[in-house]
Design a protein around this motif. Sequence first.
Motif, short mmCIF file in Angstrom:
data_model
loop_
_atom_site.label_atom_id
_atom_site.label_comp_id
_atom_site.label_asym_id
_atom_site.label_seq_id
_atom_site.Cartn_x
_atom_site.Cartn_y
_atom_site.Cartn_z
N GLU B 94 -32.34 -1.88 -23.38
CA GLU B 94 -31.29 -2.08 -22.84
C GLU B 94 -29.91 -2.26 -23.59
O GLU B 94 -29.00 -1.91 -23.41
CB GLU B 94 -31.62 -3.30 -21.88
N ASN B 95 -30.19 -2.99 -24.59
CA ASN B 95 -29.00 -3.07 -25.80
C ASN B 95 -28.65 -1.82 -26.20
O ASN B 95 -27.45 -1.55 -26.13
CB ASN B 95 -29.64 -3.78 -27.10
N MET B 96 -29.46 -0.85 -26.35
CA MET B 96 -28.87 0.54 -26.88
C MET B 96 -28.29 1.25 -25.77
O MET B 96 -27.30 2.04 -25.96
CB MET B 96 -30.27 1.15 -27.53
N SER B 97 -28.87 1.17 -24.47
CA SER B 97 -28.10 2.09 -23.50
C SER B 97 -27.14 1.30 -22.77
O SER B 97 -26.50 2.00 -21.85
CB SER B 97 -29.43 2.05 -22.62
N ARG B 103 -20.89 3.81 -18.54
CA ARG B 103 -20.27 5.05 -18.12
C ARG B 103 -20.90 5.88 -17.16
O ARG B 103 -20.81 6.80 -16.86
CB ARG B 103 -20.15 5.77 -19.63
N ARG B 104 -21.98 5.11 -16.65
CA ARG B 104 -22.83 5.95 -15.37
C ARG B 104 -23.56 6.95 -15.97
O ARG B 104 -23.44 8.11 -15.17
CB ARG B 104 -21.89 6.04 -14.21
N THR B 105 -24.17 7.17 -17.27
CA THR B 105 -24.76 8.39 -17.80
C THR B 105 -25.79 8.40 -16.89
O THR B 105 -26.42 7.60 -16.33
CB THR B 105 -24.69 8.17 -19.16
N ALA B 106 -26.11 9.86 -16.88
CA ALA B 106 -27.27 10.08 -16.26
C ALA B 106 -28.42 9.51 -16.72
O ALA B 106 -28.70 9.24 -17.91
CB ALA B 106 -27.80 11.67 -16.00
N ARG B 107 -29.66 9.14 -15.97
CA ARG B 107 -30.66 8.55 -16.67
C ARG B 107 -31.61 9.29 -17.83
O ARG B 107 -32.04 8.66 -18.87
CB ARG B 107 -31.72 8.16 -15.55
N GLU B 108 -31.76 10.56 -17.53
CA GLU B 108 -32.32 11.37 -18.47
C GLU B 108 -31.72 11.60 -19.69
O GLU B 108 -32.10 11.37 -20.68
CB GLU B 108 -32.44 12.70 -18.00
N ARG B 109 -30.16 11.66 -19.51
CA ARG B 109 -29.51 11.58 -20.80
C ARG B 109 -29.65 10.34 -21.80
O ARG B 109 -29.75 10.21 -22.80
CB ARG B 109 -27.98 11.89 -20.58
N ILE B 110 -29.66 9.34 -20.94
CA ILE B 110 -29.67 7.84 -21.49
C ILE B 110 -31.00 8.12 -22.22
O ILE B 110 -31.03 7.56 -23.30
CB ILE B 110 -29.74 6.85 -20.56
N ALA B 111 -32.22 8.33 -21.64
CA ALA B 111 -33.45 8.25 -22.04
C ALA B 111 -33.37 8.89 -23.34
O ALA B 111 -34.05 8.63 -24.54
CB ALA B 111 -34.46 8.58 -20.88
N SER B 112 -32.98 10.33 -23.35
CA SER B 112 -32.87 11.07 -24.70
C SER B 112 -32.13 10.60 -25.69
O SER B 112 -32.80 10.57 -26.89
CB SER B 112 -32.65 12.74 -24.34
#
Lengths: 278, 356, 311
Positions: B94-97, B103-112
């Motif tokens: 959570e810290n890193m994301s 910025r409401r980035t898409a979840r998959e982009r966040i995960a990768s």
Amino acid sequence: MTRPKRIAGTIAHRGAILLYIIFALFPLYWLLKVSVTPNDLLYSEGVLLWPSRASIEHYLFVLEHSDFPRFFRNSVIVSGATAFIVTILASCAGYALSRFAFRGKYWIVALMLLTQMFPLVMLVAPIFKMLSPLGLTNSLTGLVIVYVAFNVPFATFLMQSFFDGIPKDLEEAAMIDGATRFRAFSQIILPLTLPGIAATLGFVFTAAWSELLFALMLISSAGVSTFPVGLLSFVSKFSVDFGQMMAAGVLALIPACLFFLFIQRYLVQGLTAGAVKG
Amino acid sequence: MASIDIAGIRKAYGPVPVLHGIDLSIHDGEFVVLVGPSGCGKTTLLRMIAGLEDISTGEIRIDGRRVNDLEPKDRDIAMVFQSYALYPHMTVAENMSYSLRLRRTARERIASAISGAASKLGLDALMARRPRALSGGQRQRVAMGRAIVRAPKAFLFDEPLSNLDARLREQMRGEIKKLHQSLGATSIYVTHDQIEAMTLADRIVAMNSGVVQQVGSPLDLYDRPANLFVAGFIGSPAMNMFDGTYRAGGPAIEVEGGYRIPLRRALQAADGTGITIGIRPEHIPVGAAGEGGIPAKVELVEPTGLGTILHVRPFGATLKAFTLSRDATAVGDTVAIRLPAEWLHLFDAQSGQRLS
Amino acid sequence: MTAVAHPAQLQRDQRRLLRRVALASEPWLYSSPALILIIAVMLVPLALGISYAFRDVRLLNPFSGGFVGLQHFEALAGDRNFTRALKNTLWWAGASVFFQFALGLILALLLDRPFRGRAIAQALVFLPWAVPSFLSGLNWAWLFNPVVGPLPHWLFALGLFDAPNNILSDPQNAMWGPIIANVWWGVPFFAITLLAALQAIPRDLYEAASIDGANAFQRFWSITLPFLAPTIAITILLRTVWISNFADLIIVMTNGGPADRTQIVASYIFTQAFRRLDFGYASAIALVLLLLLMAYSLLIVLLRQTMLRKA
């Protein structure tokens, strides 16, 4: 230190603590004792430490045949609303005092300190005269407004000391990560001050719960009486019915004591400006 | 990645000036280290680049764009704090994301993005932990991971290794360098440790009292320090310094005790000028007494395992000489030292500036 | 240099000004709700209250409100009840603060070192503070009442009383009733504040002193007290002022009696305002009290400054 000396020291220490505990709890215990003493034994067993026959007749009377439940409810509403509103206002103001260095900060602090110093009785008359044309006398809303104003200064100091214990780095990191200051405040900092919020809620609730003078002054009808006023009128009405009065007293104590027991740990922490390390 | 241009920056806190006019151009992909003692203004400068401090005068441009009036969140930079500033109530993931979630980035982009950064830093096993369950080195890496995930125009480091013990610091230094090699990101790194500066920097900016003392590659600063401050700050063990007077007729430097150190060229200075002479410990050859050179008494012997530091007293000043051998020299012995002209650094004693 | 400012420059200056204004007003935005409320509900009435002191304001008389100058203060100067209330206030505040402080300090010292059950002991011993103040007053009034309370009988048995009387009806000693209730209620506050201050003292100072050979009392004297001194000074100052203003217990327990022997200035104000509904006179008394307390605070602050300067 030699062993016997150490043991003697420990016994003395525990003994002293015990004395304090007895001193603190005895009056409350007595309240409880009389409240469960049935009327016929009240005078004969005045000095005993526990009645020979305990009964809950006084509690039943208070709960069923008096206005007490209404007083209780009014107090809960007023104290709860006050605690809630004060915590919000004090968090924002305490945050401002903790994080910003701005011209006027000195004046705000001085102002708040001043409000702690003057006799509140002095305000009884003016506030009455100010609230009555607004129709806020004899109303719970008026009482809440007054209580909130009275408690905000100390609550602000309390919250400020909690905020001081959180490193500024965290907001800066959040702001660099893309958060506005307000977001950083609400999403990062506020959750970390949960102890502070608990302490403030508890403190203000207790203070509002116990307030007597302004409730006495502003409330005149039994329908909106908070329990301090209610209990006093109770006392004068039933000037010899000690059992019932004490039962009412015990009932009135419960919320305040419970709340306080939960939060007193945080109060000490808050006053020491406990550090929060990541 | 971006270039950063700093022009004419001045900063004062009320009436107290802290930075007296800083000009600096950082190239795209460069690793620049701001180094100097506490209070020299390096952290203030970094925070002004980040947007955490106001700029009194001057201009900062990131990628050609003037950022003076931009909020930190709009500057597209990432910062690693000395205290790491990890959000205590969030997990490592959570810290890193956090910035991406803002910025409401898409979840998959966040995960990768997170998994990419995590594997680079060896954090895969720690993603569900809270900061308080991590060691100092691990927290440091999470702080860096948080910065990497942003893919910002520049990385700012505020003394990130100061809170670590010596061994860990060495290790993390290497990891930061490797990371820079793989990411190639523009980085500004603040430290008071000159070893970190020497090992990590493409260019070093040495600062003192709010003024830039010298800008150059690490070896530039090491071999040709521009003034006494840089000479004494860079290099460990520190450069020896002692006083002397310039004698144009020679040309030579006269030191206490009447010794004359001959120079190869005349200096651009008047005869009789006070000179401060600097020479690095590893450049002082030490021989047995009588082998030619200046006789000196040995006052202290410090074996470092790698070599030996000898504290010798040839004339008024005590000098440290460093040899790579395990000397059998003992305290009280007399040795002969030489001060070769090609290794001397000569500074005007008044101004501290280097003399050519 | 062109005489006309470049449009981009203008826009930039505008933006810069806006940002400056936004940044400067941020702290005010956060603190304004609290401030507005305080000003409206405390300062405005304060100003009003001060003005009442110079006017004839009676709640029951709709024609009142006229300016009467210093009439109230003249009446006050000759009011014997007021002078007695002043003396009682000194007595009340002095004894309360002294015992609250002494017992609170001892309690804080006892709680300072960790021991098994400390958390529970701490919670129990701080409990009186949660009891609403007036309820504590009622409670102690009942304890002192020989009909339902044990204290008169025990004090009689211990030989301190010559008969199991109610202390609250004894003109000589009635003040002790509210004082004891106040001490019972107030010790936790002092204890919490002092405990927090004690826990902020670095432990290694004590260790260094022990190694140097200091015993427990010497450590207390040379380390604990100096560290505690500022907290003690502020707390005592604030509490003295606060207790001088604290009328609840007296009103509830004795209502100022018997024969006004326990009336303090604060409760006298309340009686004038609430019972006789003479807001003007009550405000005059309150103003005098306020001035006295401010003078007292100033004195303490000056004292502290001189002490700091000497140090």
